[in-house]
Design an enzyme around this catalytic site. Sequence first.
Site, mmCIF file in Angstrom:
data_model
loop_
_atom_site.group_PDB
_atom_site.id
_atom_site.type_symbol
_atom_site.label_atom_id
_atom_site.label_comp_id
_atom_site.label_asym_id
_atom_site.label_seq_id
_atom_site.Cartn_x
_atom_site.Cartn_y
_atom_site.Cartn_z
ATOM 1 N N ASP A 16 0.813 -1.212 0.000
ATOM 2 C CA ASP A 16 0.000 0.000 0.000
ATOM 3 C C ASP A 16 0.850 1.267 0.000
ATOM 4 O OD1 ASP A 16 -2.106 -1.709 0.039
ATOM 5 O OD2 ASP A 16 -2.892 -1.115 1.996
ATOM 6 N N ARG A 96 1.269 6.763 16.874
ATOM 7 C CA ARG A 96 1.052 7.730 15.791
ATOM 8 C C ARG A 96 1.684 9.097 16.046
ATOM 9 N NH1 ARG A 96 0.965 3.399 13.261
ATOM 10 N NH2 ARG A 96 -1.028 2.537 12.582
ATOM 11 N N ASP A 125 -6.597 6.499 12.490
ATOM 12 C CA ASP A 125 -5.191 6.870 12.309
ATOM 13 C C ASP A 125 -5.021 8.144 11.492
ATOM 14 O OD1 ASP A 125 -4.024 4.975 13.898
ATOM 15 O OD2 ASP A 125 -3.760 3.511 12.294
ATOM 16 N N SER A 179 -6.067 -7.247 8.504
ATOM 17 C CA SER A 179 -5.046 -6.203 8.498
ATOM 18 C C SER A 179 -4.332 -6.191 9.842
ATOM 19 C CB SER A 179 -5.720 -4.849 8.245
ATOM 20 O OG SER A 179 -4.828 -3.791 8.466
#
Length: 405
Positions: A16, A96, A125, A179
């Site tokens: 990705d 993050r 996110d 995922s």
Amino acid sequence: MSAPKKVVLAYSGGLDTSIILKWLQTEYGCEVITFTADLGQGEELEPARAKAELMGASAIYIEDVREEFVRDFVYPMFRANAVYEGLYLLGTSIARPLISKRLVEIAEAEGADAVAHGATGKGNDQVRFELSAYALNPDIKVIAPWREWDLSSRTKLIDFAEKNQIPIAKDKRGEAPFSVDANLLHTSSEGKVLEDPAENAPDYVYQRTVSPEDAPNEPEFIEIGFERGDAVSINGEAMSPATVLTKLNELGGKHGIGRLDLVEGRFVGMKSRGIYETPGGTILLEAHRGIEQITLDRGAAHLKDELMPRYAELIYNGFWFSPEREMLQAAIDASQAHVTGTVRLKLYKGLARTVGRWSEHSLYSEAHVTFEEDHGAYDQADAKGFIQLNALRLKLLAARDRKFK
């Protein structure tokens, strides 16, 4: 937004983000700098360098940020005993702001005018990356390709990759079963086979922990040393923050500790189901509460527990770099001045339980609580006046209610 000239991309080396790298180059005609963070996800990161070079990244940053991650982000959060919606130890959320911080710092160093991430438009996110970036640089541009492009299916992504000579791993051609996001604090699995919350998660989803049923049949006892609220040693051996968490992950994984099947309320509004594994963090939370039990005053401890859900929500929602989180952190850190000592824990079949705790800073007084002779340490007659004063308003209320029945 005007087209960016130079972009710093949060880059994993996976399909990705590799597609995003090429898309940025073709869509905007801009330079792309990649940043890959070693957060303890357990993957070899050098292939990401080779792939970024192959695809024409103008600069490549690969950094081991494990110590910074645990010292400056995980440990402050654990001083607060932060848990979102009663269960989630915020493993994805807390990584993050660190990634965003480095993206912004690299952008400044490289003269880049934008940063980019691979978060989708449905998740939390994107919010966390972007709120952090804007808090650190209000003029930065943020590019979120998943909100802009028309590559809306796996087939379209694969087609784009093939047309642009992007290497595709064999296991990426089919539909991914779920995922995964991983770092030193946890592993998160979502989507596909996990989307129906009524269905048991398949055993193969769990990657960090053995099943509690398959864990050792004998318990293991460990001791964790704390200084000012932070774990500094295991079984008397001094360790750095990342080393502590790595060792606790090993111990927790072996004993099947830290599994969580959760349906959570995302900040963007929907509910999602995730399977989380936080073996070391689960032990650490239990141990930290254990040492606080004897070193933290009741008033401070109860106030911390009242503040904690708000603090946890701020982290979950992406407000790490907000003034309110920093205000709460100052209060939490002040509470930890005497949270120093040692906790003994029993690890067994999916559970970590405090079985002993001691400290030179302890507020526990055996003389006051003993059932034996206390030699005048506590005058039990004092309790009568204490109860009468606290009962006064209740007695007045009861008298009035009886009058008007």
